[in-house]
Design an enzyme around this catalytic site. Sequence first.
Site, short mmCIF file in Angstrom:
data_model
loop_
_atom_site.label_atom_id
_atom_site.label_comp_id
_atom_site.label_asym_id
_atom_site.label_seq_id
_atom_site.Cartn_x
_atom_site.Cartn_y
_atom_site.Cartn_z
N SER A 62 0.80 -1.23 0.00
CA SER A 62 0.00 0.00 0.00
C SER A 62 0.83 1.28 0.00
O SER A 62 0.27 2.37 -0.19
CB SER A 62 -0.95 0.01 1.20
OG SER A 62 -1.99 -0.91 1.01
N LYS A 65 0.24 3.52 -2.98
CA LYS A 65 -0.85 4.49 -3.13
C LYS A 65 -0.33 5.91 -3.33
O LYS A 65 -0.89 6.68 -4.12
CB LYS A 65 -1.77 4.42 -1.91
CG LYS A 65 -2.59 3.12 -1.83
CD LYS A 65 -3.39 3.05 -0.54
CE LYS A 65 -4.38 1.89 -0.55
NZ LYS A 65 -3.76 0.57 -0.61
N TYR A 153 -10.76 3.64 5.19
CA TYR A 153 -9.70 3.10 4.34
C TYR A 153 -10.31 2.18 3.30
O TYR A 153 -11.14 1.31 3.62
CB TYR A 153 -8.70 2.33 5.18
CG TYR A 153 -7.41 2.02 4.46
CD1 TYR A 153 -6.38 2.95 4.41
CD2 TYR A 153 -7.23 0.80 3.82
CE1 TYR A 153 -5.21 2.67 3.75
CE2 TYR A 153 -6.05 0.51 3.15
CZ TYR A 153 -5.04 1.45 3.12
OH TYR A 153 -3.87 1.18 2.45
N ASN A 155 -9.09 0.20 -0.40
CA ASN A 155 -8.16 -0.07 -1.50
C ASN A 155 -8.78 0.19 -2.86
O ASN A 155 -8.08 0.56 -3.81
CB ASN A 155 -7.69 -1.53 -1.42
CG ASN A 155 -6.73 -1.76 -0.28
OD1 ASN A 155 -5.57 -1.39 -0.34
ND2 ASN A 155 -7.21 -2.37 0.79
N HIS A 288 3.26 6.02 5.25
CA HIS A 288 2.28 4.97 4.95
C HIS A 288 2.92 3.61 5.17
O HIS A 288 4.13 3.45 5.05
CB HIS A 288 1.79 5.07 3.51
CG HIS A 288 0.37 4.61 3.32
ND1 HIS A 288 0.02 3.28 3.29
CD2 HIS A 288 -0.78 5.29 3.15
CE1 HIS A 288 -1.30 3.17 3.10
NE2 HIS A 288 -1.81 4.39 3.02
N ASP A 481 -5.69 -10.06 0.54
CA ASP A 481 -4.51 -9.21 0.39
C ASP A 481 -3.56 -9.30 1.57
O ASP A 481 -2.36 -9.32 1.39
CB ASP A 481 -4.90 -7.76 0.11
CG ASP A 481 -5.60 -7.10 1.28
OD1 ASP A 481 -6.26 -7.81 2.05
OD2 ASP A 481 -5.48 -5.87 1.42
#
Length: 518
Positions: A62, A65, A153, A155, A288, A481
Site C-alpha cells: 500500500s 498508493k 480506508y 483499496n 504509509h 490481500d
Amino acid sequence: MTDLNLAAAEALLDTLPARLGGPGGLAGVVHEGRIVMARAWGYADLEAGRPMTRQSRLPVCSISKQFTCGAVLAALGSPEALDDRVADWLPAFEEPRPSARNLCNNQSGLRDYWALTVLDGARAEQEFPRGAARPLIARMKTGHFAPGTSYSYCNANFRILGDMLSEATGRDLAELYRTLIWDPAGMDSAALTPDTRHPVDGVTGYEGAPDHGFLPAHNGVWWQGDAGISASLDDMLAWECWIDATREDAGSVYRRLSEPQTFADGVAAGYGFGLARETVGRAVFTGHGGALRGFRLYRMNARAERLSVVVMLNHEGDAHGAAVALARAALGVAEPAAPLLPEGWDGIWLDRERGMVARIVSGRRSATLHYATRPLSMQFDGEGLSAPGTTIRRDGTALTMALPGENTVRRLIPLEPLPHASGDEISGLYESPEPGSRMRIEARAGAVFATFEGTLGEGRPEPMTPVARDIWRLTVRRSMDAPAPGEWTFTVSRDAAGRVTGGTLSVWLARGIRWRRL
C-alpha cells in the site's frame, strides 16, 4: 536544521533483528538528504539460503498508493481531471458518487473490495486475476457515508484511480511511475509487479512468529494502483532523498502529496493522497505502511526535521512500530511511561449505526480495543482510554469513542455477554443484493459456521461465536490481500413474530451489508 541523536538510532537499529525476529529485513534513515544509516539482515529466502541485501526488492504494497496519487498530480495537475470517469466504475451506485479527490483522500465512503472478496466466496490463496476487481467494484450500490464527510480506508479508491489515470493518458501505469517519479527520484530498480504469485529477486514472504517459527506465505492477488510496486531499500532511500531535495519546491510531487487535506465541512483530515499524518514528539510525519501476507513495511518523513525512516520486512513483524522507534531514538523522544489502568474497562459494546461490536480487554497498564482492522493498544489518560487517533470516554453505562481521523464520534451501547447460544435459529441460507452473494449458516452439534458463495467461488466454513442476544462474531483468517479485515459482526433481524428474517454483516472496511434469509 534539527540535531539528531544518530548514535541512539544506530544503537536501536543494531537491536532490530533480535527485537523483530523473522527471516530478514531492511531499515534505513535519511537526514538532510543524506543516507545516514542503512542495514540489511537475515535472509530473503530461507529455503534457498539467499541473503537479504539492500538491493533485494520487496513488494511495498500500500505504499504504492502515494505513487499512484503522485502520478495523477504529475500527469494531470489535479485529480479533478478524472471526475468524469468515476461513474464508469460505479454504474450501479444509487447515492451521490465520490469525486476523484475523495478517492485520493479515502473519503469516498466505498467499501473495501479486498474485504468484500471474503463475502464473494474467495479463499485466501486463490488466484485473483486482473479482470476480477472491476466487476466486484461495479456491483457496489451504497457506501458507508456521503463522500467527503468522513474517512474509511478503501483499496478500491486507488485501484480505480490507477486505471482511470491509464485510460485518461493512454499510458501504462508502470511507464507513468517510471517517467514521472522513479527516474527523477533515482529509484533505478523500482518496478510495477502486480502479480503477487511471482515475487521478484527471489524474495519470499513468511508468515508465523518467533515463538512457533516461520513458513512461506502464498499469495494469489493481482493488484495495481492500490499496491503492486516492488522496490529495494536503496530505491526507497532514494525516494526519501528526493523528497528532501525538492522540499522547498511548492510544485514538487511530494510537497503536493503532503499538503494537508480537509473534509467537506472544513475539518482537517489526517489522511490525503496516499499519506497518513502522525506525530512523534513534536515532529509531524507523513507516511504509509504496506502489508501482504508475509510482508510488512513502513516509511515516514518529517519535513521540518528533514528526517525519514524506512523499515521493510519479509515477515509479519511490526514495521510501523520499528520505524516509529527509530524516529523516537533519532529525535531523542522518550517513550512515555504508561500509568496503571483502573479497573472496570473490560466489556463488549455495540456501535449500533455501523453494526459493529467493540470489545475491550484490559491489562495492568493498557487495554486492547478490538474494533477496526487490528487490535489497538490504549492507555489511561486520566479521563478515559486514549491512543493515537482514538479516545474513549464513559457516558453513563455507554461509551463515546472519538475518531478525529474519521471525522466522527461513535456511541457504544453496552451488551450483556452471551457465553452460549444455539445456532439452530439462525441456520439457513441467506442472500445479499450487494455484493450479490449467498451465505450459508450451519449449526453442527453446538458449533456454528458460515460459508460464503459468490462469483469468486465458495469459501471455506468460518466459525461464528455468540457475543450477545442476536449478535454473533464471525472470524476469518484473512482476506486475499493481507490480514483478516477484522472481526465481522452479524446482527440478526427478526419480524414481529420473532422469526429470523435476515441480518446485517459489518466490519470496519465493509459495513452495513444486509442479508435476507431465503
